[in-house]
Enzyme design. Structure first.
Site, PDB file in Angstrom:
ATOM      1  CB  SER A 253      -0.944   0.391   0.950  1.00  0.00           C
ATOM      2  OG  SER A 253      -0.173   0.198   2.525  1.00  0.00           O
ATOM      3  CB  CYS A 254       1.893   3.868  -2.136  1.00  0.00           C
ATOM      4  SG  CYS A 254       3.588   3.219  -1.600  1.00  0.00           S
ATOM      5  CG  ASP A 255      -2.287   5.958   1.479  1.00  0.00           C
ATOM      6  OD1 ASP A 255      -3.157   5.728   1.001  1.00  0.00           O
ATOM      7  OD2 ASP A 255      -1.957   5.228   2.486  1.00  0.00           O
TER       8      ASP A 255
ATOM      9  CD  GLU B  68      -0.492   5.588  -4.271  1.00  0.00           C
ATOM     10  OE1 GLU B  68      -1.442   4.800  -4.238  1.00  0.00           O
ATOM     11  OE2 GLU B  68      -0.770   6.897  -3.378  1.00  0.00           O
TER      12      GLU B  68
ATOM     13  CG  ASN C 278      -1.830   0.911  -3.280  1.00  0.00           C
ATOM     14  OD1 ASN C 278      -1.644   1.286  -1.723  1.00  0.00           O
ATOM     15  ND2 ASN C 278      -1.139   0.820  -3.728  1.00  0.00           N
TER      16      ASN C 278
END
Length: 425
Positions: free
Chosen positions: A11-13, A98, A193
C-alpha cells in the site's frame, strides 16, 4: 511464476494540494512509501547530466535509450533498485507512484518498473504534464514489468502516479501499456492503490476505449468511466483496505481545505488510525516525503524527506536544489556491484545488509523508544524540535524573512541529517 495477487500486502498513499486548497500560494505534494518491513530506503541526489547521443542506460532490469540531457533529481528509493518510490527534480516536478491491479494481466517478463518510470520522468521533464507524456511514451516503447520486491518469489503490479509542479498536478493511472490521466488545476487530490479516474479524463492512450470494447468491458455507449471499466470485477479483501484509506485521505484533505500546509500533510502521513501510516505484518511505511512548490518561481521549492521508517517517529528534513548541493553519505546505502543479489541470476537468492548510517541510528532509537518511555519522550522531543527548525526555515524562505546564501541552502539537508544522527548517538 510471478505473484500478482492484490491480496499481497502492499500500500501507498499520495496527496496533493493545489491553490486554493493550500493555505499558501504553493502546490504541496506528499507521499508515504509502504514497502516490505525490512527494506531500506535511501535518499539519493543525482546531478544534472549531458549524455552521448545513442548511449544506453541501465535501469533496474533492462536498458533504455538515454536522452541528451537530464535534470538533477533527489530520490527516495528502495536501495536495491535503480528507480525511486518518490522524488523531485531541480525544476520543481514531484512524482510518487503506487501499485495497482486491473483487468489487464500483470506480465511476468522484466521490463521497466513503475519506480524506473518515475525516475526517468523526473530526469527528463520540466513540468508535470510533460512527465505524464514521458511515462506514456516509455510504457508504449518498453512496457512495465518485473518483480517489485527483493525476494526470490516475484511480486508484480502495474502503477498509478501522482505528478505535481509549481502550478498544477496530474494523476496518471495505468493498465499494462494503456493509461488515462486527469489534470488537477485547483483543489486537493489523493490516490491509494486503486483506479480513481472516472469520466473526468484529460488525456488517454489512443487505443484505451477500443481495447475496452474489444475485451467486452465497455459497450461503447454512454460515458466512459475508466475506473469502472478497468477495475477488477471482484475486488479482493485487500482492495477494501485501499478504499478505506482513500476515503480517509479524502476526508482529511477536505477537513483542511483552504488551510493545507506542509505540517498538515505531515500530520496526514502520520495518521495510524486510517492505515495511512502503515505498520501491518510484513509491511510498513519505510519512508515519507512532503514537498512545497511555490507558485512564485523566484522562491525555492523545499522537499522534506525522512530517509527512515514510520513518519510518526521520524524527522522530515528539508532539501533544496541550490549551489553546493551534494550526496549526503549518511543516507546512502552500501553498494555490492556485480555481487549484488539483484545482479546475479536467478535474482534475490541471498540477502545483503543495505542499512545506511542514519537508518542504523534510527533503528536503535526506535528500539529504545519501545523499551524506555522516559527516554522515548526525550528523543521524540529532540526529533520534533529539529523538524520544527526545518519548517521555520521554510516559512522564512517563503515570506522573504530569511535570505541565506545559496551555498547554505544547498547544504541544508546534510546539516539536518548530521544533527539527527547526533541525536541518536
Amino acid at each position: 511464476m510471478a505473484s500478482s495477487s492484490p491480496d499481497a500486502p502492499c500500500s501507498c498513499d499520495c496527496f496533493v494540494s493545489v491553490p486554493p486548497a493550500s493555505a499558501i500560494p504553493a502546490v504541496i505534494f506528499a507521499k508515504n512509501s509502504d514497502r516490505p518491513r525490512d527494506e531500506v530506503q535511501e535518499v539519493v541526489f543525482i546531478p544534472a547530466g549531458t549524455h552521448v547521443p545513442g548511449s544506453r542506460l541501465q535501469c533496474t532490469y533492462i536498458e533504455v535509450e538515454q536522452v541528451g540531457k537530464t535534470h538533477a533529481v533527489i530520490l527516495s528509493r528502495p536501495s536495491w533498485l535503480w528507480g525511486a518510490e518518490m522524488g523531485a527534480n531541480e525544476l520543481g516536478v514531484c512524482i510518487g507512484n503506487e501499485a495497482v491491479w486491473t483487468k489487464e494481466p500483470v506480465g511476468q517478463g522484466e521490463a521497466l518498473l513503475g519506480m524506473d518510470l518515475l525516475r526517468l520522468a523526473l530526469e527528463r521533464s520540466s513540468t508535470a504534464q510533460e512527465a505524464v507524456h514521458v511515462i506514456a511514451g516509455l510504457l508504449d516503447r518498453y512496457g512495465q514489468g518485473g518483480s517489485c520486491r527483493e525476494d526470490p518469489e516475484p511480486f508484480c503490479y502495474h502503477n498509478t502516479f501522482l505528478l505535481a509542479d509549481r502550478t498544477e498536478a496530474w494523476v496518471l493511472e495505468t493498465a499494462g501499456s494503456l493509461w488515462a490521466a486527469q489534470r488537477i488545476q485547483g483543489g486537493a487530490r489523493n490516490i491509494s492503490n486503486q483506479l480513481s479516474i472516472g469520466t473526468d479524463i484529460s488525456a488517454e492512450h489512443p487505443e484505451l476505449r477500443s481495447h475496452a470494447k474489444a475485451q467486452g468491458w465497455w459497450t461503447g455507449q454512454g460515458l466512459f468511466d475508466f475506473a469502472e471499466v478497468f477495475s477488477l470485477t471482484q475486488q479482493p479483501v485487500r482492495m477494501e483496505a485501499a478504499k478505506a484509506r482513500f476515503r480517509a485521505g479524502c476526508e482529511m484533505l477536505q477537513r483542511h481545505q483552504g488551510n493545507i500546509t506542509a505540517e498538515v500533510m505531515m500530520g496526514i502521513l502520520r495518521d495510524k488510525e486510517s492505515g495511512i501510516c502503515m505498520d501491518s505484518g510484513g509491511f510498513r511505511t519505510t519512508a515519507s516525503m512532503v514537498s512545497v512548490l511555490p507558485q512564485d518561481p523566484t522562491k525555492p521549492c523545499v522537499h522534506f524527506l525522512t530517509a527512515t521508517p514510520d513518519p510518526s517517529r521520524s524527522v522530515f528534513k528539508p532539501f533544496i536544489f541550490e549551489v553546493g548541493v551534494s550526496q549526503s553519505p549518511q543516507v546512502l546505502s552500501p553498494t555490492f556491484g556485480a555481487q549484488d543479489p539483484v545482479r546475479i541470476l536467478p535474482r534475490f537468492q541471498t540477502r545483503v545488509d543495505r542499512r545506511h548510517s542514519l537508518y542504523r541510528g534510527h533503528q536503535a532509537a526506535l528500539g529504545l523508544m519501545e523499551d524506555e518511555q522516559e527516554q522515548a519522550q526525550q528523543l521524540r522531543k529532540k526529533q520534533q524540535r529539529l523538524e520544527q527548525e526545518g519548517l521555520e526555515a521554510l516559512r522564512g524562505l517563503l515570506t522573504g524573512e530569511q535570505t541565506p546564501p545559496a551555498q547554505g541552502l544547498g547544504s541544508l539537508f546534510q546539516a539536518f541529517v548530521e544533527r539527527e544522527e547526533q541525536a541518536y548517538a
